[in-house]
Design a protein around this motif. Structure first.
Motif, short mmCIF file in Angstrom:
data_model
loop_
_atom_site.label_atom_id
_atom_site.label_comp_id
_atom_site.label_asym_id
_atom_site.label_seq_id
_atom_site.Cartn_x
_atom_site.Cartn_y
_atom_site.Cartn_z
N ARG A 47 2.85 -9.25 23.11
CA ARG A 47 4.27 -9.16 22.80
C ARG A 47 5.04 -8.38 23.85
NH1 ARG A 47 5.34 -9.39 16.36
NH2 ARG A 47 3.35 -10.27 15.71
N SER A 48 4.32 -7.65 24.68
CA SER A 48 4.96 -6.93 25.78
C SER A 48 5.02 -7.77 27.05
CB SER A 48 4.21 -5.62 26.06
OG SER A 48 4.21 -4.78 24.92
N GLY A 49 4.78 -9.08 26.90
CA GLY A 49 4.81 -9.96 28.06
C GLY A 49 3.52 -9.93 28.85
N TRP A 50 2.39 -9.71 28.13
CA TRP A 50 1.08 -9.62 28.76
C TRP A 50 1.05 -8.53 29.84
CZ3 TRP A 50 -2.80 -11.40 26.16
CH2 TRP A 50 -2.66 -12.52 25.36
N LYS A 51 1.48 -7.36 29.41
CA LYS A 51 1.34 -6.20 30.29
C LYS A 51 1.19 -4.95 29.43
CE LYS A 51 6.32 -5.34 31.02
NZ LYS A 51 6.86 -6.47 30.25
N ILE A 52 0.62 -3.92 30.03
CA ILE A 52 0.44 -2.64 29.35
C ILE A 52 1.51 -1.69 29.87
CG2 ILE A 52 -1.12 -0.68 29.04
CD1 ILE A 52 -3.46 -2.64 29.30
N ASP A 53 2.49 -1.42 29.02
CA ASP A 53 3.63 -0.61 29.46
C ASP A 53 3.41 0.86 29.12
OD1 ASP A 53 4.20 -0.32 26.73
OD2 ASP A 53 5.65 -1.98 26.74
N SER A 54 4.42 1.66 29.40
CA SER A 54 4.29 3.11 29.25
C SER A 54 4.17 3.55 27.79
CB SER A 54 5.50 3.81 29.89
OG SER A 54 6.71 3.37 29.30
N SER A 55 4.58 2.69 26.84
CA SER A 55 4.51 3.07 25.43
C SER A 55 3.15 2.74 24.82
CB SER A 55 5.61 2.34 24.64
OG SER A 55 5.41 0.93 24.68
N TYR A 56 2.32 2.07 25.57
CA TYR A 56 1.01 1.64 25.06
C TYR A 56 0.05 2.83 25.00
CZ TYR A 56 -3.14 -1.34 24.62
OH TYR A 56 -4.30 -1.96 24.21
N PRO A 57 -0.74 2.95 23.94
CA PRO A 57 -1.67 4.09 23.82
C PRO A 57 -2.92 3.90 24.66
CG PRO A 57 -1.88 2.65 21.92
CD PRO A 57 -0.74 2.10 22.74
N TRP A 58 -2.75 3.97 25.97
CA TRP A 58 -3.83 3.69 26.91
C TRP A 58 -4.90 4.78 26.91
CZ3 TRP A 58 -5.98 -0.09 29.46
CH2 TRP A 58 -6.76 0.16 30.61
N LYS A 59 -4.45 6.02 26.87
CA LYS A 59 -5.40 7.13 26.87
C LYS A 59 -5.57 7.69 25.46
CE LYS A 59 -4.26 8.54 31.60
NZ LYS A 59 -3.77 9.63 32.47
N PRO A 60 -6.76 8.17 25.15
CA PRO A 60 -6.97 8.74 23.81
C PRO A 60 -6.10 9.97 23.58
CG PRO A 60 -8.82 9.23 25.23
CD PRO A 60 -7.97 8.26 25.98
N LYS A 61 -5.62 10.10 22.38
CA LYS A 61 -4.78 11.25 22.06
C LYS A 61 -5.63 12.51 22.01
CE LYS A 61 -1.34 12.87 18.72
NZ LYS A 61 -0.64 12.58 17.45
N LYS A 62 -5.14 13.57 22.65
CA LYS A 62 -5.88 14.83 22.64
C LYS A 62 -5.77 15.48 21.28
CE LYS A 62 -5.23 15.72 27.59
NZ LYS A 62 -4.70 16.67 28.59
N LYS A 63 -6.91 15.92 20.78
CA LYS A 63 -6.92 16.56 19.46
C LYS A 63 -6.54 18.03 19.58
CE LYS A 63 -10.41 13.44 17.55
NZ LYS A 63 -11.73 13.35 16.90
#
Length: 237
Positions: free
Chosen positions: A221-237
């Motif tokens: 839905r993002s046009g086949w790209k990973i944008d800045s809002s995508y949760p690419w890195k795991p969230k630090k606990k």
């Protein structure tokens, strides 16, 4: 009469300063360039996985009819009949170790917690896991046992690990859920859901039980790209 010409040369200090600046710039830019490359590779591999499965699914449909009409055959017979003739399998994962995994439950969620998704399921025979020659690992499901039920229910999902046992084995990075749609082929899980739902289940907000299962559709839905809002890195606990 001799004329002395002054040589213009860098001093050692100037050279060291220049090299230091180059080093700082490289340290700042190379990780970003590498990450962007990884993201593009991820999208490309996800698209390839969907394309490979779609081709197999549609060939099977043309030859044998609706593949998911025969889920009661059991996982092994179902896969042998409706999938194996149309997709290249290099190795069957009867055990996780057969395909290079150290654990039968190697996959982690967006917060690095275990997804509790098994590669092999022993006696239940609800799935078939296999490697393809390009190093992708797929799990084709036929059934599951929802909410601890003793009775299996039809399950139409496919899990793909786009780089096999190589880490991180993390949902949304190299592990994606796909879904088989009757007469419509293979789609990222969540393709028929609302945008709000897709974003909810591919986010760092785990209060809704997010495991990243809709991240493939988030990318679509993002046009086949990973944008800045995508949760690419795991969230630090």
């Amino acid at each position: 009469m001799f004329i002395k010409y002054k040589r213009n040369a860098f001093t050692l200090a100037e050279v060291l300063i220049t090299l230091g600046i180059i080093g700082v710039v490289a340290a700042l830019t190379i990780p970003t360039l590498f990450e962007n490359y990884q993201k593009k590779q991820t999208v490309s591999k996800l698209q390839k996985a969907i394309s490979v499965l779609n081709q197999a699914y549609k060939l099977s449909f043309d030859d044998l009819g609706e593949p998911d009409s025969a889920l009661d055959l059991g996982a092994e017979e179902y896969f042998k009949t409706y999938w194996a003739p149309y997709i290249k399998v290099s190795t069957y994962c009867s055990k996780a170790a057969d395909c290079g995994y150290k654990s039968n439950n190697p996959f982690i969620s967006l917060d690095n917690s275990n997804m509790n998704v098994g590669i092999a399921d022993g006696k239940n025979s609800t799935r078939t896991a296999f490697l393809t020659p390009d190093g992708f690992m797929y799990i084709v499901y036929t059934a599951n046992y929802p909410n601890g039920s003793k009775d299996p229910k039809p399950f139409y999902r496919v899990l793909v690990d786009i780089n096999g046992s190589t880490p991180p084995n993390r949902s949304g990075n190299d592990v994606f859920w796909l879904v088989r749609a009757e007469e419509d082929g293979i789609h990222p899980d969540g393709y028929s859901s609302s945008l709000k739902s897709v974003q909810q289940y591919c986010s760092y907000d785990l209060s809704g039980g997010s495991s990243g299962n809709t991240c493939g559709d988030y990318i679509r839905r993002s046009g086949w790209k990973i944008d800045s809002s995508y949760p690419w890195k795991p969230k630090k606990k």
